[in-house]
Design an enzyme around this catalytic site. Structure first.
Site: not given
Ligand code: TIU
Length: 222
Positions: A24, A72, A129, A132, A157-158, A162, A202
């Site tokens: 993303d 996304e 996609k 997430k 990210v993030t 995701c 772990q």
């Molecule tokens: N790609 C992704 O992480 N989508 C999010 O909505 N991330 C947020 O941190 N909001």
């Protein structure tokens, strides 16, 4: 190959069966005016990882390894966006609303494009996609199976949203996953730190972590 400095212990992989997965890195999250900012976040934090991601992507391309980009993205009619997602988060603008870079998180809109610095080149896989995770409601697993992929190196990210969701989905499907710590970021530094810790805890319960310089040093010999 063996990445000796990986945590919690060395990560073994074969380039032929490893894909680089970039989650993303789209304008919606990284540039002002997109979904990330509408949620109240400072997008400058995420921009900082772009040079490190670019260095890894370029090195990976030189090896001829498979590259997968995800976005996304929802259909224009929002038929793949459940109310549970649409109504959450109290953003200024909701998914599908018109923002500064077109409709928020909608396929084909300017904001939904991967940032120019990391834009896909012909032959690379691009997965849209609706969730997430990169595996939910996408062809990604079938595609990786057909390509003989068993190991995944993650950037993007993030971290705790995701990236972590995708890594957990991949781990449950049997992939050995490595996260490049300096090639992933969150709007919340403490969430990134916690996510990185919990994934390698772990005995690599979700996967391994390493830094991009460690991987780049290894790839230089290829
Ligand atoms: N790609 C992704 O992480 N989508 C999010 O909505 N991330 C947020 O941190 N909001």
């Amino acid at each position: 190959m063996q990445l000796n400095q990986a945590q919690p212990f060395p990560y073994n992989f074969d380039l032929k069966s490893t894909a680089l997965v970039i989650i993303d890195m789209q304008r919606d999250f990284i540039e002002p005016g997109g979904f990330g900012e509408t949620l109240g976040n400072d997008v400058a934090l995420l921009q900082a990882i772009v040079p490190a991601c670019q260095a890894v992507l370029q090195a990976w391309r030189r090896t001829g390894g498979l590259v997968v980009h995800t976005r996304e993205a929802h259909r224009a009619d929002l038929s793949d966006c459940p109310p549970a997602k649409l109504n959450r988060g109290k953003p200024d603008l909701r998914i599908g609303d018109m923002g500064a870079m077109g409709r928020i998180l909608i396929s084909g809109e300017p904001g939904n494009q991967i940032i120019p610095a990391l834009a896909p080149v012909p032959g690379e896989v691009v997965i849209d996609k609706p969730g997430k995770g990169a595996f939910y409601a996408t062809p990604l697993h079938d595609l990786l199976q057909q390509a003989g992929i068993t190991h995944l190196v993650f950037m993007g990210v993030t971290t705790e949203v995701c990236v972590q969701t995708s890594m957990r989905e991949a781990n449950d499907r049997g992939y050995d996953c490595l996260l490049l710590e300096d090639c992933t970021e969150s709007y919340f530094p403490q969430f990134k730190a916690a996510a990185v810790e919990m994934m390698r805890a772990q005995g690599a319960i979700v996967g391994w972590t390493a830094t991009s310089d460690q991987l780049l040093a290894l790839l230089q010999g290829c």
